[in-house]
Design an enzyme around this catalytic site. Sequence first.
Site: not given
Ligand code: XLS
Ligand code: NI
Ligand code: NI
Length: 439
Positions: A101, A104, A268
Amino acid sequence: MREYFANVKKVEYTDDRMKQGLCFRQYNADELVGGKTMKQQLKFSLAYWHTMCGEGSDPFGPGTAKRPWQSASSPMEMAKERVYAAFEIMQKLGIGYFCFHDRDIAPEGTTLKESNKNLDEIVSLVKKMMADTGIKLLWGTANLFSNPRFMHGASTSCNADVFAYSAAQVKKAMEVTKELGGENYVFWGGREGYETLLNTDMKREQDNMARFMHMAVDYAKEIGFDGQFLIEPKPKEPAKHQYDFDVASGIAFLRTYGLDSYFKFNVEANHATLAGHTFQHDLMVARINGMLGSIDANQGDMLLGWDTDQFPTDLYTTTLCMLEVLKMGGFTKGGLNFDAKPRRASYKPEDIFYAHAAGMDGFAKGLKAAQKIMDDGVLDRFVTERYSSYAAGIGKEISDGKADFKSLETYALDLKEIENSSGMQEYLESMLNEYIMSV
Ligand code: XLS
Ligand code: NI
Ligand code: NI
């Protein structure tokens, strides 16, 4: 440039699976699986926010991890030290990509102008390190959730100033991602949702979110950014409800607003399970719609109801994940980003290496098992056979669009007892076990 992890050597593969300590027991970067090296198939990526910025804090206590780069004299110095440390970690682990990000990698200033200046300075250092090491950027993104200004959301905020600020921030994050040759750009809408419908104009918020994404698409064309846009669905946390709930609702949103040809998904594992799905489910929904772009490779704890972001060591999920990846023909722009953090008690710097090695081994094993399942065709044959009634006769007429209610009634009226085949779930589960154990 100092060495941050002097007591950690380059992590090597061993075929002695019982060897103790820090090594890869499954991940052998140059080994061929399905005609490509493991390194090409898996495209591992380091998540800058967890690995470089996480300190192990939770709602009940501060961080447990003291990272060597935190002793730097100023936020900008610390940001630079972090870059060096990040590249050392990636090189020692043989990780070829990273994701970040904007906030970061460089500290936020008092104005956006100042934040952009900080970002530019760190980006030029990152660019140099990328050139020196050959490490690439999988994706960039903007943090539109940490700063208090995003309390009501970013593009879905009730406050137009926040919408404008978010747009300016994403514009810059896209420029930076392009500058670094990022293969994708991610939208994760952490606060793009609501806490209560009592104060929420859902229609306006979703219209605004779509307007925002159209602006991003237009700007990408304008600057010639050819990375893939990705939406990362998550149902809740931090918001009670997030509009990108899961892949299916994401597809509905994109199609409603004419955005579906510009976006794919970053799926994810822990987000899919929070939505009440298996990881494989969300991957499959994305794949069969031609929209599986990239993966945030982690796992949740099924006994806990939040995003624990653990390193992926569960071989069933890594195997079934890689099966989806192989079925789409492998990654093109996407990869496996370790959006994961060591547990709070795994606080030592070396735990960073053990944790990534565990995830890399977990996925290497999953890749090998998935490739063997593909090669042998056991599951595919079973599924084809299960639907064989659609290959001929009335089933073929249905599939070919030649049947209607009347013709089907004529057919069904004279049917005697209908015989079904067995689903054989337990047999298939035991075969899956054998594939995982045999590779
Ligand atoms: C949060 C998300 C974040 C994204 C990127 O739960 O996984 O980390 O991957 O903004
Ligand atoms: Ni994520
Ligand atoms: Ni996440």
